[in-house]
Design a protein around this motif. Sequence first.
Motif, short mmCIF file in Angstrom:
data_model
loop_
_atom_site.label_atom_id
_atom_site.label_comp_id
_atom_site.label_asym_id
_atom_site.label_seq_id
_atom_site.Cartn_x
_atom_site.Cartn_y
_atom_site.Cartn_z
N ALA A 174 -4.25 -1.13 1.60
CA ALA A 174 -2.88 -1.50 1.39
C ALA A 174 -2.68 -2.41 0.28
O ALA A 174 -1.57 -2.22 -0.54
CB ALA A 174 -2.29 -2.48 2.49
N ALA A 175 -3.61 -3.22 -0.21
CA ALA A 175 -3.54 -4.07 -1.39
C ALA A 175 -3.72 -3.15 -2.63
O ALA A 175 -2.92 -3.23 -3.54
CB ALA A 175 -4.84 -4.88 -1.56
N ALA A 176 -4.61 -1.98 -2.52
CA ALA A 176 -4.61 -1.15 -3.70
C ALA A 176 -3.35 -0.21 -3.80
O ALA A 176 -2.55 -0.05 -5.14
CB ALA A 176 -5.70 -0.09 -3.26
N ALA A 177 -2.71 0.16 -2.58
CA ALA A 177 -1.47 0.76 -2.56
C ALA A 177 -0.56 0.06 -3.19
O ALA A 177 0.73 0.39 -3.85
CB ALA A 177 -1.02 1.31 -1.35
N SER A 178 -0.47 -1.43 -3.08
CA SER A 178 0.63 -2.25 -3.49
C SER A 178 0.86 -2.31 -4.98
O SER A 178 1.80 -2.78 -5.82
CB SER A 178 0.65 -3.48 -2.98
OG SER A 178 -0.54 -4.18 -3.53
N LEU A 179 -0.54 -1.99 -5.61
CA LEU A 179 -0.53 -1.78 -7.17
C LEU A 179 -0.10 -0.73 -7.69
O LEU A 179 0.04 -0.52 -8.91
CB LEU A 179 -2.08 -2.43 -7.59
CG LEU A 179 -2.50 -3.70 -7.25
CD1 LEU A 179 -4.05 -3.73 -7.62
CD2 LEU A 179 -1.89 -4.75 -7.92
N MET A 180 0.16 0.29 -6.91
CA MET A 180 0.47 1.48 -7.57
C MET A 180 1.76 1.98 -7.26
O MET A 180 2.21 2.86 -7.80
CB MET A 180 -0.36 2.90 -6.75
CG MET A 180 -1.92 2.46 -7.14
SD MET A 180 -3.12 3.58 -6.31
CE MET A 180 -2.87 5.13 -6.70
N THR A 181 2.60 1.11 -6.20
CA THR A 181 3.86 1.77 -6.02
C THR A 181 4.76 0.67 -5.60
O THR A 181 3.99 -0.38 -5.16
CB THR A 181 4.05 2.70 -4.79
OG1 THR A 181 5.33 2.91 -4.57
CG2 THR A 181 3.17 2.22 -3.62
N ARG A 182 5.93 0.50 -5.55
CA ARG A 182 6.77 -0.63 -5.52
C ARG A 182 7.88 -0.27 -4.08
O ARG A 182 8.69 -1.19 -3.71
CB ARG A 182 7.70 -0.90 -6.61
CG ARG A 182 7.13 -1.17 -7.76
CD ARG A 182 8.09 -1.71 -8.92
NE ARG A 182 7.16 -2.01 -10.22
CZ ARG A 182 6.90 -3.33 -10.39
NH1 ARG A 182 7.20 -4.21 -9.55
NH2 ARG A 182 6.38 -3.65 -11.56
N ARG A 183 7.59 0.94 -3.53
CA ARG A 183 8.51 1.30 -2.32
C ARG A 183 7.55 1.31 -1.33
O ARG A 183 6.52 1.83 -1.22
CB ARG A 183 9.15 2.62 -2.74
CG ARG A 183 10.27 2.58 -3.72
CD ARG A 183 10.86 4.11 -3.94
NE ARG A 183 11.79 4.28 -2.71
CZ ARG A 183 11.57 5.17 -1.79
NH1 ARG A 183 10.40 5.79 -1.92
NH2 ARG A 183 12.36 5.25 -0.77
N LEU A 184 8.26 0.82 -0.20
CA LEU A 184 7.29 0.51 1.13
C LEU A 184 6.90 1.86 1.71
O LEU A 184 5.68 2.16 2.09
CB LEU A 184 8.18 -0.18 2.05
CG LEU A 184 7.40 -0.55 3.11
CD1 LEU A 184 5.95 -1.29 3.18
CD2 LEU A 184 8.36 -1.48 4.36
N PRO A 185 7.78 3.11 1.85
CA PRO A 185 7.38 4.32 2.42
C PRO A 185 6.21 4.98 1.62
O PRO A 185 5.14 5.30 2.06
CB PRO A 185 8.60 5.07 2.50
CG PRO A 185 9.64 4.14 2.60
CD PRO A 185 9.23 3.17 1.70
N THR A 186 6.10 4.74 0.14
CA THR A 186 5.33 5.33 -0.35
C THR A 186 4.05 4.47 -0.49
O THR A 186 2.79 4.93 -0.52
CB THR A 186 5.86 5.38 -2.33
OG1 THR A 186 6.89 6.15 -2.08
CG2 THR A 186 4.76 5.93 -2.75
N MET A 187 4.25 3.19 -0.51
CA MET A 187 3.03 2.53 -0.29
C MET A 187 2.31 2.71 1.01
O MET A 187 0.95 2.79 0.99
CB MET A 187 3.46 1.04 -0.18
CG MET A 187 2.52 -0.15 -0.03
SD MET A 187 3.06 -1.94 -0.07
CE MET A 187 1.76 -2.73 0.37
N MET A 188 3.16 2.90 2.29
CA MET A 188 2.27 3.27 3.44
C MET A 188 1.71 4.66 3.27
O MET A 188 0.55 4.88 3.72
CB MET A 188 3.35 3.40 4.54
CG MET A 188 4.01 2.07 5.08
SD MET A 188 5.19 2.46 6.25
CE MET A 188 5.36 0.71 6.93
N ALA A 189 2.06 5.40 2.49
CA ALA A 189 1.66 6.89 2.49
C ALA A 189 0.33 6.82 1.70
O ALA A 189 -0.74 7.43 1.93
CB ALA A 189 2.58 7.88 1.88
#
Length: 280
Positions: free
Chosen positions: A212-227
């Motif tokens: 989740a931390a890695a995803a948070s650095l790659m996107t700003r939208r929650l659905p995309t972050m989850m994916a």
Amino acid sequence: MTALISWFADPLQFDFISRALIAAIIVGVVCSVLGTFVVLRGMAFFGDALAHTILPGVVIAFLLGWPLAIGALIFGIITAVLIGVLTEQGLLKEDTAIGVVFAGLFALGVALLSITGNYTVDLAHFLFGNLLGVSRQDLLVTSVLGAIVLLVLFLFYKEFLVLSFDRVLAVTLRLPATFLNYLLLILIAVTIVVSLQVVGIALMLAMFVTPAAAASLMTRRLPTMMAVAAAIGAFSGVTGVYASYYLDVASGPSVVLVATAIFVLVFLFAPRRGLVVTRL
């Protein structure tokens, strides 16, 4: 090409490897999706504490001959509710309540574990998981509980979203904030039970936080972050199993190390936000 196909296919001739891969994918996806809320709400310490406080339940179930998941689930829910009650009363700050419950229940678990007569081996099994030892029953429990967690997250997605970003707005909209908070804590407890066999108690936090931390650095939208987090978690699980098979290393730590390596790469090279990219 034939050699590459053989490299991927050879481990699959063993049923325990196939079960390990399925379990790793399920855990990688469920932990990572729920982990986005853990990261957004700054609940990493709670997740780590909850992972350790289920130890007494695991040991009691082990001593009684029950499925470990039952003991872990019971103590996980008890811990989540207990911390919630202590915090809601306003007598203790959340981190203080977590620290008290964490220390007490984990110490109880270690004390009970010493009664089993095989302290070192059993402690290692509980702490670091046994991914390659996943049975059909374990896989069934993991699948059912994982599906329940994802279903609840889907049903309460908007409510959790509002609560995570603006608790005042949640109260203004008359959302049941207390209920939702307890529900999220219980979901974390259930997810920890799902992950117990794969990465163990000691490494549980990594599967919640790292993808989740890695995803948070790659996107700003929650659905995309989850994916993105789910993809990282699943990839880490599969790669970790193959690394465990070919390098003869422990499976749980292998999964976590892959996820950590991905986080480091993202932290350094993520578009527009990576450390190296921003300094070029």
